[in-house]
Scaffold this motif. Structure first.
Motif, mmCIF file in Angstrom:
data_model
loop_
_atom_site.group_PDB
_atom_site.id
_atom_site.type_symbol
_atom_site.label_atom_id
_atom_site.label_comp_id
_atom_site.label_asym_id
_atom_site.label_seq_id
_atom_site.Cartn_x
_atom_site.Cartn_y
_atom_site.Cartn_z
ATOM 1 N N ASN A 234 8.492 -37.744 35.079
ATOM 2 C CA ASN A 234 7.831 -38.825 34.364
ATOM 3 C C ASN A 234 8.395 -38.584 32.997
ATOM 4 O OD1 ASN A 234 6.272 -40.219 36.406
ATOM 5 N ND2 ASN A 234 4.953 -38.764 36.389
ATOM 6 N N TYR A 235 8.742 -39.749 32.269
ATOM 7 C CA TYR A 235 8.746 -40.014 30.829
ATOM 8 C C TYR A 235 7.431 -39.870 30.214
ATOM 9 C CZ TYR A 235 10.704 -40.787 26.183
ATOM 10 O OH TYR A 235 11.139 -40.555 24.899
ATOM 11 N N ILE A 236 6.684 -38.902 29.772
ATOM 12 C CA ILE A 236 5.235 -38.872 29.342
ATOM 13 C C ILE A 236 5.312 -39.543 27.811
ATOM 14 C CG2 ILE A 236 4.773 -37.452 31.083
ATOM 15 C CD1 ILE A 236 4.501 -35.157 28.996
ATOM 16 N N TRP A 237 6.415 -39.311 27.031
ATOM 17 C CA TRP A 237 6.216 -39.576 25.552
ATOM 18 C C TRP A 237 6.042 -41.028 25.331
ATOM 19 C CZ3 TRP A 237 9.654 -36.412 28.134
ATOM 20 C CH2 TRP A 237 9.317 -35.257 27.969
ATOM 21 N N PRO A 238 5.215 -41.169 24.112
ATOM 22 C CA PRO A 238 4.816 -42.435 23.841
ATOM 23 C C PRO A 238 6.000 -43.617 23.595
ATOM 24 C CG PRO A 238 4.478 -41.170 22.001
ATOM 25 C CD PRO A 238 4.810 -40.536 23.138
ATOM 26 N N GLY B 67 17.736 -47.549 23.379
ATOM 27 C CA GLY B 67 18.786 -47.873 24.445
ATOM 28 C C GLY B 67 18.248 -47.871 25.728
ATOM 29 N N TYR B 68 16.601 -47.406 25.950
ATOM 30 C CA TYR B 68 16.109 -47.210 26.934
ATOM 31 C C TYR B 68 14.691 -48.102 26.687
ATOM 32 C CZ TYR B 68 19.157 -43.922 29.161
ATOM 33 O OH TYR B 68 20.170 -43.215 29.661
ATOM 34 N N LYS B 69 14.005 -48.560 27.963
ATOM 35 C CA LYS B 69 12.597 -48.984 28.093
ATOM 36 C C LYS B 69 12.065 -48.013 28.965
ATOM 37 C CE LYS B 69 13.770 -53.978 27.806
ATOM 38 N NZ LYS B 69 13.515 -55.123 28.168
ATOM 39 N N LYS B 70 10.715 -48.072 28.803
ATOM 40 C CA LYS B 70 9.956 -47.451 29.904
ATOM 41 C C LYS B 70 8.909 -48.170 30.494
ATOM 42 C CE LYS B 70 6.404 -45.171 28.183
ATOM 43 N NZ LYS B 70 5.332 -43.890 27.524
ATOM 44 N N ILE B 71 9.005 -47.804 31.831
ATOM 45 C CA ILE B 71 8.400 -48.589 32.708
ATOM 46 C C ILE B 71 7.228 -47.975 33.668
ATOM 47 C CG2 ILE B 71 10.105 -50.482 33.117
ATOM 48 C CD1 ILE B 71 10.597 -48.984 35.866
ATOM 49 N N HIS C 81 3.605 -43.401 37.859
ATOM 50 C CA HIS C 81 5.021 -42.873 37.492
ATOM 51 C C HIS C 81 5.353 -43.426 36.335
ATOM 52 C CE1 HIS C 81 5.147 -40.221 40.794
ATOM 53 N NE2 HIS C 81 4.867 -41.527 41.592
ATOM 54 N N GLN C 82 6.088 -43.038 35.268
ATOM 55 C CA GLN C 82 6.671 -43.649 33.971
ATOM 56 C C GLN C 82 8.044 -43.346 34.127
ATOM 57 O OE1 GLN C 82 4.002 -43.396 30.383
ATOM 58 N NE2 GLN C 82 2.968 -42.002 31.710
ATOM 59 N N LYS C 83 9.029 -44.163 33.990
ATOM 60 C CA LYS C 83 10.433 -44.042 34.220
ATOM 61 C C LYS C 83 11.106 -44.584 33.029
ATOM 62 C CE LYS C 83 10.045 -41.611 38.170
ATOM 63 N NZ LYS C 83 10.236 -40.436 37.885
ATOM 64 N N LEU C 84 12.456 -44.298 32.761
ATOM 65 C CA LEU C 84 12.899 -44.945 31.851
ATOM 66 C C LEU C 84 14.179 -45.804 32.506
ATOM 67 C CD1 LEU C 84 14.193 -42.039 29.158
ATOM 68 C CD2 LEU C 84 12.453 -43.956 29.086
ATOM 69 N N ILE C 85 14.296 -47.013 32.028
ATOM 70 C CA ILE C 85 15.630 -47.862 32.583
ATOM 71 C C ILE C 85 16.123 -48.176 31.217
ATOM 72 C CG2 ILE C 85 14.225 -48.592 34.454
ATOM 73 C CD1 ILE C 85 13.648 -51.418 32.923
ATOM 74 N N GLY D 143 21.103 -38.983 31.366
ATOM 75 C CA GLY D 143 20.291 -39.193 32.490
ATOM 76 C C GLY D 143 19.487 -37.833 32.584
ATOM 77 N N CYS D 144 19.205 -37.223 31.456
ATOM 78 C CA CYS D 144 18.364 -35.943 31.671
ATOM 79 C C CYS D 144 16.953 -36.184 30.766
ATOM 80 C CB CYS D 144 19.211 -34.809 31.235
ATOM 81 S SG CYS D 144 20.507 -34.578 31.820
ATOM 82 N N LEU D 145 16.240 -35.345 31.347
ATOM 83 C CA LEU D 145 14.915 -35.269 30.360
ATOM 84 C C LEU D 145 14.858 -33.678 29.830
ATOM 85 C CD1 LEU D 145 11.776 -37.009 32.221
ATOM 86 C CD2 LEU D 145 13.287 -37.704 30.324
ATOM 87 N N CYS D 146 14.609 -33.430 28.583
ATOM 88 C CA CYS D 146 14.422 -32.389 28.073
ATOM 89 C C CYS D 146 12.861 -31.826 27.779
ATOM 90 C CB CYS D 146 15.136 -32.151 26.508
ATOM 91 S SG CYS D 146 16.967 -32.701 26.725
ATOM 92 N N TRP D 147 12.501 -30.615 28.254
ATOM 93 C CA TRP D 147 10.986 -30.359 28.261
ATOM 94 C C TRP D 147 10.735 -29.019 27.408
ATOM 95 C CZ3 TRP D 147 6.356 -31.918 28.487
ATOM 96 C CH2 TRP D 147 5.350 -30.895 28.582
ATOM 97 N N GLN D 148 10.016 -29.107 26.206
ATOM 98 C CA GLN D 148 9.708 -28.150 25.449
ATOM 99 C C GLN D 148 10.941 -27.912 24.516
ATOM 100 O OE1 GLN D 148 7.862 -24.815 27.307
ATOM 101 N NE2 GLN D 148 5.891 -25.801 27.328
#
Length: 496
Positions: free
Chosen positions: A158-162, A167-171, A176-180, A238-243
């Protein structure tokens, strides 16, 4: 006449689906009903303090500090709260602060179920236990929430950041919260990466995408620093970076402050959303960023580098030279700023004139001060310091007398107020004298600096680098402005 005040704050124990305003309004109704039943009147608006910030410590919450100030008034009888843990769920220091203030101001801590008098040892123990439990509960809740966020990102991707990256939207799809990809912003990101891989700088990329119609989410124009942040963000693969960053606690003076630092061991979760660029392009861009900038000419030609700022927008002024023309100063924001350019010669001559004017002011200040006056002022400061030390000792003894029962609360407050007034008056007098002393010695030093600065600027033999180093030793910033309606320039020189 005695009175009560009310303190309202939302905590993590409240319903997360309710806003801060809804929670505070509900608690206010509860406490106002209690006040009507027990005190026959509502708490007036000027005695209600609503904490809307989410600070974990007392220092981070301005309203609770206002409450503590009001509690020092001997007419303040008590503080109404829904439960004691609204006052503090911080560390042991904050809990101790709350206990100490309520106890030594003899103020009641009033909740709908009970009014606590901390001068009573059983009430004090009860409140102490509740605050300690609140502190432990806060640590537990923070740990649970951190674990939940980590699982949401690592296990459910999930993309949990506000705010989604440009270049992306959060849906949201259920939990679940995803980037498109944002069709309006995405192409500009791809274009920026491709141009950067070709060796084009962030400023030129900014100008190109804005000419194509790109708009930042905030402000009128993209900053080059923002473009560079985009070009280094792996989210576009297409990646998420945690911490990627982490918060640490450091001690500054007597305070514990939070600081965010880069975490080199961050986790990359691949394939979480549609990429905007491929890995080959991303690596080429990073290679461009790692490449050191080599100047073709290492000699500094701008004597005002790092000093001259645009008064209109705050950006630095750049020195540019066109072939066959004199060097000129331009605002870095270029076409986005209305500040006009000027030749370097005109700016330097204007600075010389401005420094000469300041030199006259300093010379006047020096002639108005004498050695005898300086010595006399220092003796007065020493005498004030002796008096302040004596007052501090007296105030310390007052607390001992109050705690031992020798002084009542009223006697303690009256004597402490007298001492505090005397202390405040002495501190103000000392500050005024010290300010006068500071205006003497630095003034003499700056007179020598201004003389030397004028000689350097007027000399054709001094290098721009030496002028720059010397000017920075005593000038903080020089603000420059030239309007379209006048050929004159306006300078404001701020000395250190």
């Amino acid at each position: 006449m005695s009175y009560y005040i009310m303190y309202l704050r939302k905590s993590r124990a409240d319903d997360p689906n309710e806003t801060v305003e809804e929670v505070l309004a509900k608690h206010e109704r509860i406490l106002q009903n209690y006040a009507i039943m027990n005190y026959k009147s509502k708490i007036p608006e000027e005695n209600i303090y609503r904490e809307v910030v989410s600070g974990e410590t007392i220092d981070d919450r301005p309203e609770i500090n206002q409450v503590f100030m009001r509690m020092q008034d001997k007419d303040c009888r008590g503080v109404l709260v829904v439960d004691p843990q609204r006052l503090s769920r911080g560390d042991l220091i904050d809990c101790g602060t709350v206990l100490r203030i309520f106890k030594y101001t003899n103020t009641l801590l009033v909740t709908p179920r009970k009014a606590f008098d901390l001068s009573d040892k059983y009430d004090e123990k009860s409140i102490k236990n509740e605050l300690m439990q609140g502190s432990e509960y806060l640590d537990y809740i923070k740990e649970i929430m951190a674990r939940g966020r980590e699982q949401s990102v690592l296990l459910e991707n999930n993309y949990i950041w506000p705010t989604p990256p440009y270049g992306y939207k959060k849906i949201k799809d259920g939990r679940h919260q995803k980037l498109i990809v944002d069709p309006a912003e995405g192409p500009y990101v791809t274009y920026a990466f491709n141009r950067s891989a070709e060796g084009i700088g962030a400023r030129k990329i900014r100008n190109e995408i804005e000419a194509m119609g790109a708009k930042p989410r905030k402000g009128e124009h993209f900053e080059p620093e923002y473009i560079n942040k985009i070009l280094q963000n792996k989210v576009y693969l297409g990646c998420l970076c945690w911490q990627k960053t982490k918060t640490i606690k450091i001690v500054k003076g007597k305070n514990l402050v939070s600081k965010r630092i880069h975490n080199s061991d961050y986790i990359v979760i691949e394939g979480t959303h549609e990429p905007l660029i491929d890995e080959k392009t991303f690596n080429a861009v990073q290679a461009q960023h790692r490449r050191p900038r080599v100047r073709t000419n290492a000699t500094l030609h701008n004597p005002l580098a790092g000093l001259l700022k645009c008064k209109v927008c705050g950006s630095s002024m750049e020195r540019k030279t066109a072939k066959g023309k004199k060097p000129r100063y331009f605002c870095r924001k270029g076409q986005y700023c209305k500040n006009r350019s000027t030749t370097m010669d005109l700016v330097l001559s204007s600075i010389i004139n401005a420094l000469k004017e300041k030199l006259e002011d300093f010379e006047i200040l020096v002639t108005n001060d004498t050695t005898n006056e300086i010595e006399q002022k220092r003796k007065i400061i020493d005498a004030i310091d002796t008096k302040l030390s004596a007052i501090e000792e007296k105030q310390n003894r007052l607390y001992d007398f109050l705690e031992s029962g020798i002084y009542t609360k009223d006697v303690f407050i009256n004597r402490n107020e007298l001492l505090e007034k005397e202390r405040t008056s002495l501190i103000a007098e000392k500050s005024k004298i010290e300010s006068g002393l500071r205006s003497i010695k630095p003034t003499k030093e700056k007179i020598a600096s201004l003389h030397e600065a004028i000689n350097l600027l007027e000399s054709e033999e001094t290098s721009a680098e030496n002028i720059n180093i010397f000017l920075k030793s005593f000038i903080d910033v020089i603000y420059y402005e030239k309007s379209h309606t006048s050929e004159d320039i306006q300078l404001e020189i701020i000395l250190k």
